[in-house]
Design a protein around this motif. Structure first.
Motif, PDB file in Angstrom:
ATOM      1  N   ASP A 184      37.175   5.664 -30.980  1.00  0.00           N
ATOM      2  CA  ASP A 184      37.294   4.207 -31.119  1.00  0.00           C
ATOM      3  C   ASP A 184      36.206   3.696 -32.061  1.00  0.00           C
ATOM      4  N   GLN A 185      36.523   2.566 -32.726  1.00  0.00           N
ATOM      5  CA  GLN A 185      35.555   1.934 -33.628  1.00  0.00           C
ATOM      6  C   GLN A 185      34.330   1.504 -32.830  1.00  0.00           C
ATOM      7  N   MET A 186      33.127   1.811 -33.332  1.00  0.00           N
ATOM      8  CA  MET A 186      31.905   1.530 -32.593  1.00  0.00           C
ATOM      9  C   MET A 186      30.805   1.160 -33.578  1.00  0.00           C
ATOM     10  N   THR A 187      29.914   0.258 -33.139  1.00  0.00           N
ATOM     11  CA  THR A 187      28.725  -0.082 -33.912  1.00  0.00           C
ATOM     12  C   THR A 187      27.521   0.390 -33.116  1.00  0.00           C
ATOM     13  N   ILE A 188      26.685   1.194 -33.758  1.00  0.00           N
ATOM     14  CA  ILE A 188      25.478   1.695 -33.090  1.00  0.00           C
ATOM     15  C   ILE A 188      24.282   1.001 -33.717  1.00  0.00           C
ATOM     16  N   VAL A 197      28.150  -0.682 -29.340  1.00  0.00           N
ATOM     17  CA  VAL A 197      29.187  -1.611 -28.899  1.00  0.00           C
ATOM     18  C   VAL A 197      30.540  -1.051 -29.315  1.00  0.00           C
ATOM     19  N   ILE A 198      31.437  -0.898 -28.321  1.00  0.00           N
ATOM     20  CA  ILE A 198      32.823  -0.521 -28.598  1.00  0.00           C
ATOM     21  C   ILE A 198      33.628  -1.784 -28.340  1.00  0.00           C
ATOM     22  N   ARG A 199      33.945  -2.517 -29.398  1.00  0.00           N
ATOM     23  CA  ARG A 199      34.571  -3.833 -29.268  1.00  0.00           C
ATOM     24  C   ARG A 199      35.987  -3.750 -28.692  1.00  0.00           C
ATOM     25  N   GLU A 200      36.733  -2.709 -29.048  1.00  0.00           N
ATOM     26  CA  GLU A 200      38.115  -2.594 -28.566  1.00  0.00           C
ATOM     27  C   GLU A 200      38.180  -2.524 -27.040  1.00  0.00           C
ATOM     28  N   ARG A 201      37.195  -1.888 -26.458  1.00  0.00           N
ATOM     29  CA  ARG A 201      37.189  -1.743 -24.997  1.00  0.00           C
ATOM     30  C   ARG A 201      36.171  -2.674 -24.325  1.00  0.00           C
ATOM     31  N   ASN A 202      35.516  -3.512 -25.123  1.00  0.00           N
ATOM     32  CA  ASN A 202      34.540  -4.461 -24.574  1.00  0.00           C
ATOM     33  C   ASN A 202      33.429  -3.747 -23.807  1.00  0.00           C
ATOM     34  N   ILE A 203      32.867  -2.712 -24.428  1.00  0.00           N
ATOM     35  CA  ILE A 203      31.859  -1.894 -23.761  1.00  0.00           C
ATOM     36  C   ILE A 203      30.552  -1.951 -24.546  1.00  0.00           C
TER      37      ILE A 203
END
Length: 195
Positions: A124-128, A163-169
């Motif tokens: 999944d798309q993620m920002t670190i 932050v994994i925005r697709e899963r709100n995590i």
């Protein structure tokens, strides 16, 4: 019996009767006074016992109040001292974290956290985010992990946030959060089991 003897006898008899009657009156009065005295003494004893009981209860209440007040003040002082000590412990912990962040082990820790976050995201798309103080090791971390990193605008002491925005995590491996969590859950336990 002569007149004088009769008068003397009458006088003696009258005096005897008067003495007996006077003694009876005095005895009656003495008994009445003794009864009044005994009643008064009994009443005074009851009043003194009642007063002693009341004063004893009052004294116990005052002792209990003073004891409770002293215990409360002692707990306040203990809490204040524990808070001061807790703050000192965590100031020292922050200093140790700052020292740790200057070692090679810290960069290895960041790389490990980045790899765990990537594995958790599972494509999944993620920002670190890395801390602004870690910007100098950004490129070496990107090269080692193969992931693009973003320098956070917020100082979170060290570690990473992802932050994994697709899963709100939010994956929060920041030292700021970890230290705050430890600070919030930290308790001094006394030798007698009292926290």
């Amino acid at each position: 019996m002569t007149l004088e003897e009769k008068i003397a006898h009458l006088q003696a008899t009258s005096m005897e009767e008067a003495r007996v009657e006077g003694n009876a009156i005095i005895d009656s009065y003495r008994e009445a006074l003794q009864k009044v005295f005994d009643d008064h003494k009994e009443e005074a004893m009851l009043q003194s016992e009642t007063r002693i009981k009341a004063e004893t209860v009052n004294a116990r209440q005052q002792i209990n109040q003073a004891s409770a007040k002293a215990q409360l003040e002692l707990k306040r002082r203990q809490s204040k001292i524990q808070l001061e000590l807790k703050d000192k412990v965590f100031e020292e912990a922050c200093a140790l974290v700052q020292d740790y962040m200057k070692t090679n082990a810290y960069e290895d820790y960041l790389l490990k956290c980045i790899r765990k976050a990537v594995a958790f995201a599972d494509g999944d798309q993620m920002t670190i985010y890395i801390n602004p103080s870690d910007e100098n090791c950004r490129f070496s971390l990107e090269d080692a992990s193969g992931v693009q990193l973003t320098v956070s605008s917020e100082d979170f002491i060290g570690g990473i946030r992802a932050v994994i925005r697709e899963r709100n995590i939010l994956i929060d491996n920041s030292f700021k959060t970890q230290l705050r969590n430890e600070y919030d859950s930290f308790l001094f336990s006394g030798g007698d089991g009292i926290a």
